[in-house]
Design an enzyme around this catalytic site. Structure first.
Site, short mmCIF file in Angstrom:
data_model
loop_
_atom_site.label_atom_id
_atom_site.label_comp_id
_atom_site.label_asym_id
_atom_site.label_seq_id
_atom_site.Cartn_x
_atom_site.Cartn_y
_atom_site.Cartn_z
CE LYS A 209 -3.78 -0.04 2.44
NZ LYS A 209 -4.78 0.02 3.54
CD GLU A 215 9.01 -7.34 6.44
OE1 GLU A 215 8.83 -7.72 7.61
OE2 GLU A 215 8.48 -6.31 5.97
N GLY A 270 -5.26 -5.16 5.21
CA GLY A 270 -4.47 -6.12 4.44
C GLY A 270 -5.02 -7.52 4.48
NE ARG A 271 -6.75 -8.37 10.65
CZ ARG A 271 -6.25 -7.20 11.01
NH1 ARG A 271 -5.14 -6.73 10.42
NH2 ARG A 271 -6.82 -6.47 11.95
CD GLU A 356 -2.08 -8.58 11.12
OE1 GLU A 356 -0.86 -8.86 11.14
OE2 GLU A 356 -2.68 -8.20 10.09
CG HIS A 387 -1.71 -40.65 9.12
ND1 HIS A 387 -1.61 -41.99 9.40
CD2 HIS A 387 -2.81 -40.52 8.33
CE1 HIS A 387 -2.58 -42.66 8.78
NE2 HIS A 387 -3.33 -41.78 8.12
CE LYS A 507 5.44 -3.91 9.79
NZ LYS A 507 4.41 -3.19 9.03
#
Length: 542
Positions: A209, A215, A270-271, A356, A387, A507
């Site tokens: 954005k 990153e 964002g999510r 979040e 399993h 951050k």
């Protein structure tokens, strides 16, 4: 909740606590034995979706008391505030309108007096034009070859959402295009992704954005160097990069034309953003029509959530059951177990969406909560999980409520496999709920000393979520169902579900430590952190 400091002060909460003390020892075996129609009464059907919550440790009275709590917490009013564009994300002074991104009605939605649907439709049409060019092999790279490798570079919601959907809807994808996702700042992620690709045929989508996310932009700069090195010119950047951003100046500085920038808005978290321009990689993969079908599925569940009475409302029921276990039984984890390999990234996607959003400990009134909020969300596809960790779920000391998700019709017409898969899903739901008594074990002739080991306590709560078929439409419904479950729980817990201040501290500290690693004088740190920095610097630069 007027006049109440805490959720736990409410009469509706106290009534639930009293009720919990009365029925906490009841077993699902008894609930089913006492009600032959329980499976029918505790289930909801909605257009290709069947939600069975009968294998939960609840009675009709439990559900009535939980619904009373939702009403007392003004869930209906808070839902309308979200759908009508009020700024319910108060700590950031923003509206929360992911529902507008998939609004398939003609009803306008306003933010600050502006109908946002006009801009949403304009971006959708631009996404359509670009995605069709790429899908039709009409987007040439620097050498004239059409691009066929699409790499989405993002992190968090700008990675988890589109990556999950592209995997979930891979059956519907254009197979002569390759779609990849890079998120980790660890250089290995990008390097291994591009290692065997031809840069002439590779297009990067940079999803940020602000276009400053550490990153994402480090990966983007490395990708840019790779393209320029092979093309021999910075001019190649404009043919090999698209931007999903709102920061036009930074996008241009990177070398991307504004005509290749796709906007989204500050009222899109964002999510919750995969139905915005962040979903461009999805549209490229599955095509515009399938993307629209996915939006239709989202919209159908949005309408269900907004309009259905709480007793018949799947997201509300899911949310209330989660609160029942998290806050009264103290079951603080929740497993999401899709019996569908295409959904192998769905639990990871929901981890962010839920944890979040509701991983908060301060109420909207600024008080420290005196009750549990968001649970730990985790899971893996069945039957792999059977399993791996189901042993603990069946016989361990921790009780973990679970959602089992399946589809009746397989996409690849592999009924021999699919019938086995779904029989396992149904069997596990039954085993979680009812277990196996000592009497049943002994009746099988088991050696007495082994009886305790082969006894299963059962009484493990489980929801069974069954769709007719995995389609773009049904996937949209599934995702929206969980989104609204998360919202409902945030309303009842009286927390802000749409900010994420907890992400910021790490951050800030990382930026400072990064400079110190590269040689700046070290600031004040605890002895552990200081020793780690010194050791890294010594060996890194020896």
């Amino acid at each position: 909740m007027a006049g109440k400091k805490y959720l736990t002060d409410m009469d509706e909460w106290k009534a639930l606590f009293d009720h919990y003390n009365k029925i906490k020892g009841i077993h699902l075996r008894d609930l089913f034995n006492d009600d032959a129609q329980r499976g029918d009464r505790f289930s909801i059907e909605d257009g290709g979706l069947f939600f069975d919550y009968s294998k939960n440790r609840v009675t009709s009275e439990t559900m009535e008391l939980l619904v009373n709590l939702a009403r007392a917490c003004n869930l209906k009013e808070e839902t309308e505030r979200m759908f009508t564009g009020e700024k319910i994300n108060e700590t950031e002074n923003r509206a929360v309108l992911h529902i507008a991104l998939r609004n398939r009605s003609s009803v306008p939605i306003y933010v600050d007096g502006k109908n946002v649907m006009t801009d949403i439709e304009a971006v959708l049409q631009r996404m359509k034009l670009v995605s069709e060019k790429i899908r039709n092999m009409q987007w040439p790279g620097f050498s004239g070859k059409p691009v066929k490798n699409i790499i989405n570079i993002g992190i968090g919601g700008s990675d988890l959402g589109p990556y999950m959907v592209c995997e979930a809807l891979k059956y519907y994808s254009k197979r002569d295009l390759n779609v990849y996702f890079v998120s980790n700042v660890d250089g290995t992620h990008l390097i291994e992704t591009i290692r065997d690709l031809n840069p002439e045929e590779t297009l990067f989508i940079i999803a940020s954005k602000t276009f400053t996310t550490q990153e994402t932009m480090l990966n983007a700069r490395t990708a840019r160097k790779w393209i320029v090195q092979h093309a021999g010119s910075d001019q190649a950047v404009s043919r090999h990069f698209l931007a999903l951003s709102t920061n036009k100046s930074e996008v241009e500085r990177f070398g991307i034309s504004p005509s290749n920038m796709f906007e989204f808005w500050d009222w899109v978290g964002g999510r919750y953003s995969l139905t915005s321009a962040i979903g461009l990689s999805i549209m490229i993969s599955i095509g515009y029509e399938n993307f629209i079908q996915m939006l239709e599925g989202f919209h159908a569940m949005d309408k269900h959530f907004r309009e259905r009475p709480f007793h018949e409302n799947i997201p509300v029921i899911m949310a209330l059951l989660g609160i029942w276990y998290n806050n009264f039984f103290n079951f603080h984890t929740h497993a999401v177990l899709p019996y569908e390999q295409y959904l192998h990234r769905f639990p990871a996607y929901l981890q962010q969406g839920d944890m979040e959003s509701n991983g908060k400990s301060i109420t909207k009134d600024g008080l420290v909560v005196d009750y549990a909020t968001g649970p730990v969300i985790w899971g893996e596809p069945g039957t792999n999980g059977q399993h791996a960790f189901y042993q603990l779920m069946h016989q361990g000391t921790q009780i973990i409520p679970a959602d089992l998700i399946g589809f009746i019709k397989p996409l690849n017409n592999d009924y021999e496999h699919h019938d086995v898969l779904i029989s396992n899903m149904f069997a596990q739901a039954e085993a979680f709920a009812f277990g196996k008594t000592e009497k049943e074990v002994r009746s099988e002739g088991v050696e007495e000393r082994l009886v305790p080991y082969k006894t299963f306590p059962g009484n493990r709560p489980v929801n069974t979520i069954l769709f007719d078929k995995l389609t773009p439409y049904s996937l949209g419904k599934l995702i929206a169902m969980y989104e609204h479950k998360i919202f409902t729980q945030g309303v009842i817990w009286n927390i802000y579900s749409f900010d994420q201040w907890g992400v910021e501290l790490g951050k800030v500290l990382a930026g400072r430590i990064y400079k110190e690693i590269l040689g700046e004088p070290m600031g004040e740190h605890d002895s552990s952190t200081a020793n780690l920095i010194k050791r890294y610097r010594r060996i890194r630069f020896e």
